[in-house]
Write a protein that holds these residues in place. Structure first.
Motif, short mmCIF file in Angstrom:
data_model
loop_
_atom_site.label_atom_id
_atom_site.label_comp_id
_atom_site.label_asym_id
_atom_site.label_seq_id
_atom_site.Cartn_x
_atom_site.Cartn_y
_atom_site.Cartn_z
N GLN A 165 -11.13 8.07 5.21
CA GLN A 165 -11.21 6.92 4.31
C GLN A 165 -9.82 6.33 4.19
O GLN A 165 -8.82 6.96 4.56
N ILE A 166 -9.74 5.12 3.69
CA ILE A 166 -8.44 4.46 3.57
C ILE A 166 -8.47 3.49 2.39
O ILE A 166 -9.42 2.73 2.22
N GLY A 167 -7.47 3.60 1.52
CA GLY A 167 -7.31 2.67 0.43
C GLY A 167 -7.91 3.08 -0.89
O GLY A 167 -7.87 2.30 -1.84
N ARG A 168 -8.44 4.30 -1.00
CA ARG A 168 -8.99 4.72 -2.29
C ARG A 168 -7.90 5.29 -3.20
O ARG A 168 -7.95 5.11 -4.41
N ARG A 169 -6.96 6.01 -2.61
CA ARG A 169 -5.85 6.58 -3.37
C ARG A 169 -4.55 6.08 -2.71
O ARG A 169 -4.21 6.50 -1.60
N ILE A 170 -3.86 5.19 -3.39
CA ILE A 170 -2.71 4.49 -2.80
C ILE A 170 -1.41 4.96 -3.44
O ILE A 170 -1.28 4.98 -4.67
N PRO A 189 -4.24 -6.61 -2.82
CA PRO A 189 -5.70 -6.58 -2.59
C PRO A 189 -6.25 -5.17 -2.46
O PRO A 189 -7.36 -4.88 -2.93
N TRP A 190 -5.48 -4.29 -1.82
CA TRP A 190 -5.90 -2.89 -1.68
C TRP A 190 -5.92 -2.20 -3.05
O TRP A 190 -6.87 -1.47 -3.37
N MET A 191 -4.86 -2.42 -3.84
CA MET A 191 -4.76 -1.73 -5.12
C MET A 191 -5.86 -2.16 -6.09
O MET A 191 -6.31 -1.36 -6.91
N LYS A 192 -6.30 -3.41 -6.01
CA LYS A 192 -7.36 -3.87 -6.89
C LYS A 192 -8.67 -3.13 -6.63
O LYS A 192 -9.54 -3.05 -7.50
N ARG A 193 -8.83 -2.59 -5.43
CA ARG A 193 -10.06 -1.88 -5.06
C ARG A 193 -9.90 -0.36 -5.13
O ARG A 193 -10.88 0.36 -4.93
N ALA A 194 -8.68 0.11 -5.36
CA ALA A 194 -8.41 1.55 -5.29
C ALA A 194 -8.94 2.30 -6.52
O ALA A 194 -9.07 1.73 -7.60
N GLU A 195 -9.20 3.58 -6.33
CA GLU A 195 -9.58 4.45 -7.43
C GLU A 195 -8.37 4.91 -8.22
O GLU A 195 -8.45 5.14 -9.43
N ILE A 224 -3.93 -4.02 -12.50
CA ILE A 224 -3.85 -2.81 -11.69
C ILE A 224 -3.21 -1.72 -12.53
O ILE A 224 -2.06 -1.86 -12.96
N ARG A 225 -3.92 -0.66 -12.77
CA ARG A 225 -3.40 0.46 -13.56
C ARG A 225 -2.81 1.48 -12.60
O ARG A 225 -3.51 2.09 -11.80
N ALA A 226 -1.51 1.65 -12.67
CA ALA A 226 -0.81 2.59 -11.79
C ALA A 226 -0.09 3.64 -12.63
O ALA A 226 0.33 3.38 -13.76
N GLU A 227 0.05 4.82 -12.05
CA GLU A 227 0.74 5.92 -12.71
C GLU A 227 2.09 6.15 -12.04
O GLU A 227 2.18 6.12 -10.81
N PRO A 228 3.15 6.39 -12.83
CA PRO A 228 4.47 6.67 -12.23
C PRO A 228 4.59 8.14 -11.83
O PRO A 228 3.99 9.02 -12.45
N ALA A 229 5.36 8.38 -10.79
CA ALA A 229 5.66 9.75 -10.35
C ALA A 229 7.01 9.75 -9.65
O ALA A 229 7.32 8.80 -8.91
N THR A 230 7.79 10.74 -9.89
CA THR A 230 9.08 10.87 -9.22
C THR A 230 8.98 11.95 -8.15
O THR A 230 8.16 12.86 -8.22
N PHE A 231 9.83 11.83 -7.16
CA PHE A 231 9.88 12.84 -6.11
C PHE A 231 11.33 13.17 -5.79
O PHE A 231 12.25 12.43 -6.17
N ARG A 232 11.53 14.26 -5.10
CA ARG A 232 12.86 14.68 -4.70
C ARG A 232 12.92 14.82 -3.19
O ARG A 232 11.91 15.13 -2.54
N PRO A 233 14.10 14.61 -2.60
CA PRO A 233 14.22 14.81 -1.16
C PRO A 233 13.89 16.26 -0.77
O PRO A 233 14.04 17.18 -1.57
N VAL A 234 13.43 16.44 0.44
CA VAL A 234 13.18 17.77 1.00
C VAL A 234 14.21 18.01 2.10
O VAL A 234 14.28 17.25 3.07
N ASP A 235 15.03 19.03 1.91
CA ASP A 235 16.13 19.31 2.86
C ASP A 235 17.00 18.06 3.05
O ASP A 235 17.38 17.71 4.17
N ARG A 236 17.26 17.39 1.94
CA ARG A 236 18.10 16.19 1.89
C ARG A 236 17.47 14.98 2.57
O ARG A 236 18.12 13.94 2.72
N GLU A 237 16.23 15.07 2.97
CA GLU A 237 15.52 13.96 3.60
C GLU A 237 14.66 13.25 2.56
O GLU A 237 13.67 13.81 2.07
#
Length: 288
Positions: A165-170, A189-195, A224-237
């Motif tokens: 599938q494509i575009g349900r979780r963006i 347009p994709w986000m308006k249709r996403a879950e 468009i209701r979006a949730e924030p999330a932070t991430f960290r580099p993996v092995d400095r990447e």
């Protein structure tokens, strides 16, 4: 804006088959038209590469061999196209307004792939390109970079294995740059249709510009209701950290800007864009 026309540069590789499956899946989701474009090598381009010391007869022989090989490849690509559209139940016909089903067409042209693909992409809502082959340097993907730099339109890099599938979780990769803002615009347009939509950000990824909370406010104006999330580099990447976060979210589409730094710098020293292009196992929607 709904997606109505997709362009698919098709060369006949295994990655090309995965890209064709991905493009047809998107077309069925949007009732869109897929134009599969196969660019044949112009045999006249072989002569300047032949160098000195070759007779006219030898150059003619090389041009003839190139023409035969090009024709054989074009027939093989057309056969693959016909097989895949039949398997997906997509009729082969010209694009038409107000279509209630996905359609597809095939075109074989002669010339320089990077020029023709960029030109045709300017009148497509989305161009789908194959993932770089295993071991292939991403810098060799002329079609990908032609669309990114010369079309002004978004490009979707298909994964090596077609997604279910494509575009349900963006997942949106946000760093405040003009490139990421353009990518967000293409993904609306994709986000308006996403879950579900996640906005991924990191201190190491952020550049001068609006931060993630400001993007969330902007998306809210588009309902468009979006949730924030932070991430960290993996092995400095940073790119590895971004892909890890997208997988943890279960994203089936990653949206991001491309080449915030110069392409040359990223190709030589590496960068987020290059890492994602080489290692992503999900569809990636890019804009520049």
């Amino acid at each position: 804006m709904a997606i109505r026309k997709l362009l698919l540069p098709l060369s006949g590789t295994v990655a090309g088959e995965a890209a064709l499956s991905t493009a047809l899946m998107i077309a069925r989701s949007w009732n869109a038209h897929v134009t599969a474009l196969h660019v044949r090598i112009d045999s006249r381009d072989v002569a300047p590469l032949a160098g000195e010391g070759l007779s006219g007869a030898m150059i003619e022989e090389m041009m003839s061999a190139t023409e035969k090989e090009s024709a054989d490849r074009a027939r093989a690509v057309r056969t693959m196209f016909d097989r895949f559209v039949a398997a997906h139940g997509v009729p082969v016909m010209e694009a038409r307004a107000g279509a209630s089903t996905a359609t597809a067409s095939f075109a074989a042209v002669t010339g320089r792939e990077e020029e023709l693909v960029a030109q045709q992409a300017r009148l497509a809502d989305l161009t789908v390109v194959p993932h770089p082959e295993a071991g292939e340097d991403v810098s060799s993907s002329d079609a990908l970079h032609a669309v990114l730099f010369d079309s002004g339109r978004p490009v979707l890099i298909a994964p090596q294995i077609p997604p279910e599938q494509i575009g349900r979780r963006i997942a949106i990769a946000w760093n405040g740059t003009a490139e990421s803002a353009t990518a967000v615009w293409a993904a609306i347009p994709w986000m308006k249709r996403a879950e579900a939509v996640w906005v991924l950000s990191a201190d190491e990824y952020q550049r001068r510009g609006p931060c993630a909370p400001e993007l969330l406010d902007y998306l809210a104006l588009h309902e468009i209701r979006a949730e924030p999330a932070t991430f960290r580099p993996v092995d400095r990447e940073v790119g590895a950290g971004l892909l890890k976060a997208a997988r943890e979210f279960g994203a089936d589409l990653l949206c991001m800007g491309a080449y915030s730094h110069s392409r040359l710098r990223q190709l030589i020293l590496g960068g987020v864009t290059r890492h994602v292009l080489e290692h992503a196992d999900l569809p990636v929607l890019m804009n520049r």
